[in-house]
Enzyme design. Structure first.
Site, mmCIF file in Angstrom:
data_model
loop_
_atom_site.group_PDB
_atom_site.id
_atom_site.type_symbol
_atom_site.label_atom_id
_atom_site.label_comp_id
_atom_site.label_asym_id
_atom_site.label_seq_id
_atom_site.Cartn_x
_atom_site.Cartn_y
_atom_site.Cartn_z
ATOM 1 C CD1 TRP A 130 1.647 -6.292 7.645
ATOM 2 C CD2 TRP A 130 0.416 -5.492 5.950
ATOM 3 N NE1 TRP A 130 2.161 -6.790 6.476
ATOM 4 C CE2 TRP A 130 1.435 -6.317 5.419
ATOM 5 C CE3 TRP A 130 -0.478 -4.890 5.078
ATOM 6 C CZ2 TRP A 130 1.582 -6.535 4.056
ATOM 7 C CZ3 TRP A 130 -0.333 -5.112 3.719
ATOM 8 C CH2 TRP A 130 0.684 -5.925 3.212
ATOM 9 C CG ASP A 211 -6.161 -5.556 4.552
ATOM 10 O OD1 ASP A 211 -6.459 -6.236 3.548
ATOM 11 O OD2 ASP A 211 -5.001 -5.511 5.019
ATOM 12 C CE LYS A 246 -0.831 -13.641 5.053
ATOM 13 N NZ LYS A 246 0.443 -13.147 4.787
#
Ligand code: LMR
Length: 404
Positions: A130, A211, A246
């Protein structure tokens, strides 16, 4: 006084979102940022969230400060959803958990903690990872290196290359991993690879930093957290950051957490104290509302079941869209191998499209992808998937060659 301030070049993900919002074309399609849209192209408000919100509003409480470490009920709920009901580490109070401001602040607080207590350790992130991982880690003055991860030619993880690099790292290096729904590639480790990874981390005395931003978007809540649970059960120390942006569709509420699995309860208590000290230096205490929504849902059996059903339908819809886009590309560009779309999981896939091709899709078709070629499949729906398939096919045909 401020004439010398440089212009901000923008963020590869968030600035693209700004450009998308400013785009006036009706056919514009957002496949850039990791936002889950429903089949009608809307960001859903989950029914479980609506009910929890009504419950909170029916019994208004003062808007006092939360403690530095966040709401106790939320922190307990986080531990259960990540580590499972039967986690020995949680039962022995070996896990220090703080509520934080989304996944991002959790990562940055973890980075500052590492800088203070393991100052010699560099962090190793997957290549690619990311975009914001590096930024959040480097802004705490950590050194960030990469380990091989994605084999672009085969559109899957190059596990041997990954392990052979990890096997050579200095002890106490930090290895940033994603347990499922890898951002940006969508290519995950398989469960049979977990024991090999865990053995390598243990043998080399490396510290995993996991993560997890998409729990439940891959195979299920438990399945997606399996790597973390196996690490913890294997006696590893683990740093875990997680986000509910999310899976609860609560992006703007900034609901996340940081958990550190320690050797014993007494150590975890001291670690928690130092995490609180870092929080105090940045934002004092976290925002309350989103965390209260999550803890209300997770504490109520019916609401929790409803949330899990909604999560399952989001997961299924993304899988359907992967299948539809793959089918469209297979019809339009038959010698192009689009199997990666259904092999990969979660919100993202790496298309292999070049920056020039990504720009073409945006300028010509109003289709927004991250410049790395990452596509967010959660932005596809029954109305736009055909249009997106045709536009990507067109770009591929212009190229004249396949990339697999
Ligand atoms: C993404 O990768 O698109 C999301 O995680 C949103 C973000 O903050 O970058």
């Amino acid at each position: 006084m401020f004439k010398h301030v440089d212009a901000y070049p923008g963020d590869p993900i968030l600035s693209l979102m700004e450009a998308f919002i400013g785009d006036q074309r009706p056919q514009k399609t957002n496949l850039g940022i990791g936002l889950y849209y429903d089949d009608a192209g809307k960001i859903p408000v989950l029914a479980a969230v609506t009910k929890a919100s009504a419950m909170l509003q029916a019994a208004p409480k003062p808007h006092s400060y939360l403690p530095m470490e966040g709401e106790a009920a939320y922190r307990a709920a986080v531990q259960e959803v990540i580590f499972g009901k039967d986690s020995e580490a949680v039962k022995s109070a070996r896990v220090a958990t703080i509520q934080s401001v989304g996944g991002s602040a959790s990562i940055h607080i973890a980075a500052r903690f590492i800088k203070a207590y393991l100052p010699q350790s560099a962090v190793w992130v997957s290549n690619p990872t990311w975009d914001n991982h590096r930024v959040l880690l480097e802004s705490a003055d950590l050194t960030v290196n990469t380990y091989p991860y994605f084999d672009a030619a085969k559109s899957r993880v190059d596990f041997d290359a990954m392990i052979s690099t990890l096997d050579r790292l200095p002890k106490h290096s930090i290895v940033l991993l994603q347990p499922s729904c890898h951002n940006p590639t969508g290519a995950d480790l398989t469960p049979d690879q977990f024991p090999v990874l865990i053995d390598t981390l243990k043998r080399r005395q490396l510290l995993p930093f996991v993560d997890m931003a998409y729990q439940g978007f891959g195979d299920g809540l438990d399945e997606d957290a399996a790597l973390i649970r196996q690490m913890s059960d294997a006696g590893l120390h683990v740093i875990v950051t997680n986000s509910f942006s999310k899976n609860f569709s609560l992006y703007g509420e900034r609901v996340g957490a940081l958990s550190i699995v320690c050797e014993d309860g007494e150590t975890a208590f001291r670690v928690l104290g130092q995490l609180k000290a870092i929080v105090r230096k940045i934002y004092s205490s976290p925002p309350a509302f989103g965390a209260k929504l999550v803890s209300t849902i997770l504490a109520d059996a019916q609401l929790s079941e409803q949330w899990q059903t909604e999560l399952q339908s989001m997961r299924q819809r993304m899988k359907d869209m992967r299948g539809k886009l793959r089918a469209a590309l297979e019809v339009l560009v038959p010698d192009f191998d689009a199997a990666y779309l259904t092999d990969q999981r979660g919100m993202f896939s790496y298309t292999g499209l070049t920056e020039h091709e990504v720009n073409t899709l945006r300028e010509r078709n109003g289709i927004y992808l991250i410049r790395s070629g990452r596509i967010c499949v959660a932005g596809l729906n029954r109305d736009n998937v055909g249009y997106v398939g045709e536009a990507i096919a067109d770009v591929l045909k212009r190229r004249g060659v396949t990339f697999h």
